[in-house]
Design a protein around this motif. Structure first.
Motif, PDB file in Angstrom:
ATOM      1  N   GLY A 346       0.805  -1.223   0.000  1.00  0.00           N
ATOM      2  CA  GLY A 346       0.000   0.000   0.000  1.00  0.00           C
ATOM      3  C   GLY A 346       0.826   1.255   0.000  1.00  0.00           C
ATOM      4  O   GLY A 346       0.299   2.330  -0.328  1.00  0.00           O
ATOM      5  N   ARG A 347       2.092   1.168   0.358  1.00  0.00           N
ATOM      6  CA  ARG A 347       2.975   2.334   0.366  1.00  0.00           C
ATOM      7  C   ARG A 347       4.245   2.097  -0.462  1.00  0.00           C
ATOM      8  O   ARG A 347       4.787   3.049  -1.023  1.00  0.00           O
ATOM      9  N   CYS A 594       1.694  -2.983   5.875  1.00  0.00           N
ATOM     10  CA  CYS A 594       2.947  -2.240   6.030  1.00  0.00           C
ATOM     11  C   CYS A 594       3.688  -2.724   7.268  1.00  0.00           C
ATOM     12  O   CYS A 594       3.122  -3.341   8.175  1.00  0.00           O
ATOM     13  N   GLU A 597       2.296  -1.439  10.598  1.00  0.00           N
ATOM     14  CA  GLU A 597       0.972  -1.888  11.007  1.00  0.00           C
ATOM     15  C   GLU A 597       0.840  -3.413  11.021  1.00  0.00           C
ATOM     16  O   GLU A 597      -0.231  -3.940  11.301  1.00  0.00           O
ATOM     17  N   GLN A 612      -3.287  -1.112   4.509  1.00  0.00           N
ATOM     18  CA  GLN A 612      -3.209  -0.005   3.567  1.00  0.00           C
ATOM     19  C   GLN A 612      -3.423  -0.446   2.122  1.00  0.00           C
ATOM     20  O   GLN A 612      -3.758   0.367   1.270  1.00  0.00           O
TER      21      GLN A 612
END
Length: 747
Positions: A346-347, A594, A597, A612
């Protein structure tokens, strides 16, 4: 190379049937035992009319005639040369014998006459020598041979021969007398020793004969006595079992297939009826859509692992081919299975590879590096699970017994995250390597799934895909062929609503046909069965299925994860903007939380455990041509419904895309948390349940294992009961008009 039957039996290419039979008899009588099999195979090929017509159709006989004539001419030439050499050797031998005879004749003529002793004259012969012996120096050699000396010598030879024959005859007579004497002495000794046994034996035989005569007399006497006829009870006919299977998914189909095979081998008549509430065979594992190009796209399960020996055996028995792929990502990225691979959190990109690897086979030698010793530790754990999987094919009555016998208690009672931490596997390796595969397979994280299910999901060894005779490349062809093999009665679009326990031990099943259509009328029927197999998960059945009386112990209601699958095409590849500017977007994208998290997310499942990342997986299936334009076919699996804006963001603003299909699966995968208690397999008498395996692991392989186990238990019970049940254990037959029950053979 295949043998030439004409050459084996020494036949012309256009030989008749009589010639073939005659040459076969001659060859068999004169062959060695090692050649008999080859001769018999050649005879079978020649007597097969279809094979002979095939040879004539392909022109093999016309091509064979010149080659065979050349071979016969060559053999004749070699035979003539060998015969000529043999005649030369015989002529040379005859010439040598003639030369030797001439030499001996010359030697006899030039040598002196032999002494008297050699002709019978001397110490052994008392006859006087012949008179008027001419000197050898006066008479020629020819005259000496005609002199009276030769006649006297001949008479001596004859007298010596007669004396020798007399002595030989005397010796033979004496020997014959001695042998006869020895034979008579041996017979006398044998009689002396056997006499004590012969007399009692004769007495016993005489007594037995008297007893036999007495019995025959008694039988003859009883034959004149009138005895009333006795009516023995009629043997009950062979009973055909009737069994109902609720659900035509992989478990139900495997149950029907294996039960039919076992009953056929054991001689148990059986008729199988399958009820399926959907319109196709395969249940939730089959979901196909048609593309504009005429191709069929399988959204369900299109492969099964190579360890699924039950399904592989069924495919081979039914004449279906299997094709092996290079890696286990084929379920996620389509039949090619060779695209690039990446893990997105997600990042950022946690991992990218040129193609999906089986990490536990390719990198298990890596002693150190990015993840330290974690690859080696996980590889050992996964391979231990591989070695324990064959134990799951053994028959079992409860899953607790199966888990204990296979030594899987720790792997089923603890989460994958707990087992990996105890083994010393780093958190980074869990997040980047193991968790993406678990999310892609089951939409769960390592903290919520049992260690056994997680290791099975992560062990992406090469699966197999069944190929139908028509080449459609769908596993659903296997389910259809298995049902067709059993000859079962298939009721599609039919939902079972009620089961009633019968007094004779079976169940009465109430089903409603065409319940999910608006055009066809409802048709509710109640049919008795000897046994019923519930081959659907209880959580998906309990809302519309009831039993009378209620089940003493109902199965565990397993929770399921919903999924949204979106199929779309676009002439453009994925945009790098949703993936933070990365220009090289992999063909297969799996997701993971991530790093910051991961600890809090790993203990959640479903949409709450997504993190994410906006989806579970995204894959480029293949390129295709639509409306004269090359487009890419994409498959997006997400926890929530995907909107057009979400897809526009993935392909890029202003880029065209086309929605092919949107599918919502409310019960895609069962949640597989750690557990120590499982549902029963035998819910009640003659009521069986295959869905207990979904509490341990899920997939077509595990469903086939559960179905085959239930089939084994049912067939074993029927074998113990026998094929001739009494009336109290049979399905009642409705009375006929005269008020008596009709006994039908086979029921």
């Amino acid at each position: 190379m295949e043998q030439d039957p004409y050459e084996v039996l020494n036949l012309p290419p256009n030989a008749t049937a009589d010639q073939i039979n005659e040459h076969f008899r001659v060859a068999v009588l004169g062959c060695h035992s090692d050649e008999f099999i080859r001769i018999r195979a050649a005879y079978a090929q020649l007597m097969d009319e279809e094979r002979r017509r095939e040879w004539e159709r392909e022109g093999l006989i016309e091509e064979e005639i010149p080659r065979r004539e050349n071979r016969l001419r060559e053999e004749s030439r070699l035979w003539e040369e060998e015969r000529a050499r043999e005649e030369e050797r015989l002529a040379e031998h005859r010439a040598e014998c003639e030369r030797e005879r001439i030499r001996r004749e010359r030697r006899r003529r030039t040598s002196a006459p032999p002494p008297y002793e050699s002709f019978g004259y001397g110490t052994c012969n008392t006859d006087p020598p012949p008179y008027s012996l001419p000197p050898a120096s006066i008479a020629p050699q020819d005259e000496v041979e005609t002199a009276p000396l030769f006649a006297h010598r001949s008479k001596g030879i004859l007298r010596g021969f007669r004396r020798s024959c007399g002595r030989a005859a005397a010796d033979c007579g004496s020997t014959l007398i001695l042998v006869t004497q020895d034979v008579f002495e041996s017979l006398a000794t044998l009689v002396v020793f056997i006499a004590p046994f012969v007399i009692p034996l004769a007495i016993i035989i005489s007594g037995l004969m008297m007893i036999i005569l007495a019995v025959m007399g008694i039988v003859d006497l009883l034959g004149n006595i009138h005895v009333p006829s006795v009516h023995w009870p009629q043997r009950p006919p062979r009973y055909q079992r009737n069994i109902a299977i609720i659900g035509a998914g992989p478990a139900g189909v495997t149950t029907a297939y294996q039960l039919f095979r076992m009953c056929s081998q054991q001689g148990i008549p059986v008729h199988i009826t399958i009820y399926e509430q959907s319109s196709h065979i395969g249940g939730r594992a089959v979901h196909t859509i048609g593309l504009s190009t005429g191709e069929i796209l399988e959204l369900g399960v299109n492969t099964f692992p190579k360890t699924a020996r039950l399904l592989i055996s069924a495919a081979n028995n039914l004449g279906l081919e299997t094709q092996q792929f290079s890696n286990g990502a084929v379920d996620l990225i389509g039949p090619s299975g060779t695209g690039s691979f990446g893990v997105y959190d997600g990042r950022s990109w946690a991992l990218t590879e040129q193609k999906p690897h089986n990490f536990f086979d390719d990198y298990n030698w890596w002693p150190c590096g990015r993840w330290g010793s974690s690859p080696r530790l996980v590889s050992r754990l996964v391979k231990d699970v591989r070695n324990l999987l064959p134990y799951l094919h053994n028959p079992f009555t409860t899953l607790e017994t199966l888990v204990a016998s296979a030594g899987l208690q720790q792997l089923t009672q603890r989460s994958a995250e707990e087992i990996l931490k105890r083994a010393g596997v780093s958190t980074g390796f869990q997040r980047e390597q193991l968790n993406p595969w678990v999310r892609g397979r089951y939409a769960q994280n390592l903290g919520t799934i049992s260690a056994l299910a997680a290791f099975i999901a992560a062990d992406n060894i090469a699966p197999l895909m069944t190929i139908h005779e028509d080449g459609d490349g769908r596993v659903s062809a296997l389910w259809e062929q298995m049902v067709s093999y059993t000859g079962a009665t298939l009721n599609l679009l039919t939902r079972v609503e009620h089961l009633t326990k019968a007094s004779w031990g079976g169940w009465e099943l109430t089903a409603t046909a065409s319940f999910n259509t608006t055009t066809a009328p409802f048709n509710t029927t109640t049919i008795p069965y000897d046994a019923v197999v519930l081959a659907t998960p209880w959580a998906l059945t309990q809302s519309h299925l009831s039993t009378t009386p209620p089940l003493s112990t109902a199965p565990i209601s397993v929770a399921y994860t919903p999924l949204h699958i979106t199929i779309f095409t676009s002439p453009f590849r994925l945009s790098p903007h949703p993936f933070h500017g990365n220009k090289h977007i992999p063909d297969l994208i799996l997701t993971t939380p991530c790093s910051w998290e991961y600890t809090s997310i790993s203990g959640r499942s479903g949409a709450h455990g997504l993190g994410q990342a906006p989806f579970w997986s995204l894959a480029v299936l293949k390129p295709l041509v639509e409306e004269g334009e090359k487009r890419w076919l994409y498959k997006l699996v997400s926890a929530r419904e995907t909107t057009d804006a979400d897809i526009q963001r993935l392909v890029g603003v202003g880029h065209r895309f086309y929605i092919i299909h949107r599918h919502h699966a409310p019960a895609a995968y069962p949640l597989l948390p750690p557990r120590s208690q499982f549902s029963k397999i035998r819910l009640e008498e003659n009521l069986w349940y295959t869905g207990a395996m979904d509490e341990l692991a899920t997939g077509v392989e595990w469903a086939s294992i559960s179905g085959a186990n239930v089939a084994t238990l049912v067939a074993g019970q029927w074998r113990r009961e026998g094929v001739r049940l009494g009336v109290g254990r049979r399905i009642p037959v409705p009375p006929v008009e005269n008020g008596t029950e009709e006994v039908i053979e086979g029921r």
